[in-house]
Design an enzyme around this catalytic site. Sequence first.
Site, mmCIF file in Angstrom:
data_model
loop_
_atom_site.group_PDB
_atom_site.id
_atom_site.type_symbol
_atom_site.label_atom_id
_atom_site.label_comp_id
_atom_site.label_asym_id
_atom_site.label_seq_id
_atom_site.Cartn_x
_atom_site.Cartn_y
_atom_site.Cartn_z
ATOM 1 N N SER A 98 0.820 -1.204 0.000
ATOM 2 C CA SER A 98 0.000 0.000 0.000
ATOM 3 C C SER A 98 0.857 1.258 0.000
ATOM 4 O O SER A 98 1.615 1.489 -0.923
ATOM 5 C CB SER A 98 -0.967 -0.039 1.195
ATOM 6 O OG SER A 98 -1.896 1.001 1.128
ATOM 7 N N ASP A 154 -6.152 1.840 -3.606
ATOM 8 C CA ASP A 154 -7.365 1.597 -2.826
ATOM 9 C C ASP A 154 -7.733 2.814 -1.980
ATOM 10 O O ASP A 154 -8.861 2.944 -1.541
ATOM 11 C CB ASP A 154 -7.246 0.335 -1.962
ATOM 12 C CG ASP A 154 -6.127 0.377 -0.944
ATOM 13 O OD1 ASP A 154 -5.314 1.323 -0.979
ATOM 14 O OD2 ASP A 154 -6.051 -0.542 -0.101
#
Length: 552
Positions: free
Chosen positions: A136, A290
Site C-alpha cells: 500500500s 485503494d
Amino acid sequence: MNSWLKLAENELWIQKEMAALTEAEKHDAFYKSLEFGTAGMRGLLGVGPNRMNVYTVAKANMGYGKYLVNNFSGDLKVAIAYDNRHQSREFAEVSANILSIFGITSYVFLDPRPTPELSFAVRELGCVGGVVITASHNPKEYNGYKVYDETGCQLVDHKIAEVIQYVNEIEDETVLDLSVDAKDKLVDLDRTFDEKYVARLKGILLRNDEPKNIKIVFSSQHGTAYPLMPNILADLGYHVIVVQEQKAYDPDFSNTKSPNPEDKAAYELPLKYANEHDADLILVSDPDADRMGIALKHAGEYVYLTGNDGGAILQEYIYSTLIEQDKMPKHPVMFNTVVTSDLGEKIAHFYNVDVEKTLTGFKYIGEKIEGHNQKQDKTFVFGYEESYGYLIQDFVRDKDALQACLMVSEAANFYLNRGMTLIDVLHGLFERHGAYYDHLESLALSGEAGLARIQRILNHFRDNALKSIDGVKVINKEDYLKQVDSKGNVLDFPKSNVLKYLLEDGSWIAIRPSGTEPKCKFYYNVKADSLDNAKKKYQAYSKELHNIIETI
C-alpha cells in the site's frame, strides 16, 4: 538461521544480503517469523524469516492453498494482482506456482493493477479467492501479501484464522521447493480485462450530464491508478492534468517524498502543477489505488481534506442526489469504523440512512455488505474509513480509490457549477450538525523494542483509569480487546487491541496499534461550536495525552 546459511551456499542473493547486514539488522531479520496476521503480511524486503522474500511468500501461499482446497471443491480459480513495488511481479509468480501444487488455476495480471480491480476480478471471474502483492502506502523498502475470499473481500477473522493455522504448520520456509512451474495452471490477464471494470466504474455516476467545468490535477504516486484513472476522467469530458513525473511504475518512488495520501508531502508536486494550471481540484491515490486524498482551491488557496472530511462530503452529495432523483433505496445502510468521525453518522441519520460500525479494516465492511445482501434486508449506499478509503458501489468489496476519485470529481464539478467549493459544503455540514475536528497522530516505534513499547502504552491506558482530559470528564471507556465498556455493556465486535474514551463534550479519543506499520495511533474526534474552538480543544487534549505517554 542455519537453514538460511545452508541456502546461501547455492543462492547468491542470500549470500550478498547476509554479508551486508549489521548485527542488529541480522537479529531483527531472524529473531521471529514475519507475522501472518488478520491483514495478511507486510514487512521489509530482505533475507530471513522476518522479511518479505520468495520463501516467506511461498510459505504464505502454502497455507492459503491448503485453506482453499479444504473449503472449496471443483476447478478452483484464484485471481492475482500486484503493485509497482520491488519484487511484486516475482512474488505474484511465486504465488501462482505454489497454488498450482494444489491444482488451483491462477489468473495473473500482466502489469500492475489497482487492488480494487483485483477484488472485482475475483467476483467477475468466479474465483474462490484472490491474492494482492502490495504494501500500500508504506515506504519503498516494504512489500506485502493480502488474501481475499470468493466475494472479493479480504478474509475476515474466522477465515484467516484457518489460513494462519496452516501457515504456522510450516516451521521452516527454506524447505519449500520454489522450482515449481504453474504451466497450464496460469492464465494471463491483459488490459482488455480493464474494460469490464471501467464499465462498472462509469456506472456509479449520478450526474454525468453536468457540464464539465472543473480542472483536475491527478497523481498516481508512481502506482497502479495510472493510466486507468486519468483515462476515465478524460473520457468523461473532464480537463485532467497528470503529474508526469509520478506516472511511471517506479518501485523507488523517486519523484515523491511520500506515496501516502495521509501525508501532505505526497501533494508537493501535484500542488505545484495545480498552481501552474490554476486547477480546482487535486486527486492523489496511493500506490495500490485503494485509498485517495483530496486537496482543492478555496478562497484562493489550496486546502487539504481529511479522510473524514471526504467521507462527510461524499455522503452529503450522494444521499441528497439519490433523494432528489428518487433513487434512494429502501432501508439504505452506511458502514464506517469505530475510529471514524461522528459527523458521518450525523449526516447519514439526517437522510434516514442506517449506520453500522465496524473495527478498522475494510474487510469488516465487505463482510457486512455480503451479510445484508444475503438477507436482503438493507441496501448498501456508502462505506468508508477515516484513512482515506471509500466505496460507493459494491461490485468491489474493498476500498476503491477509482470509485472515490470519480465521485469526488463529479461532486466538486456539480458544486462548482453552483458557485460552491467542497469546503463550502463541509462548512454547511458543520452549521447543520456541529463542528468536528478530526486528527490522527502516529507514534513510530520500530523493531523489537518499539513493539514492546507500543504494548506498554496500550496496557497503561487499559489498566489505569483516565477520568478526565484537560478538565473534560471521561464518561465511558470502550475496550475492544475485552469487548466491554466501562459501564458493563458488551461490545459486539471481534476482539481487537483498541481503546476509545468518550468525553462529556461529545468528543472522543481512540488508541490502537497500526495493523500494517510499527506505529501506535491516536485518533481525536473533537466537537465544538466552531471549527476554531474544536482545533483549540484538540491541541489541549493532545498536549495532556502526550504528557502521559512520555511517562510510559
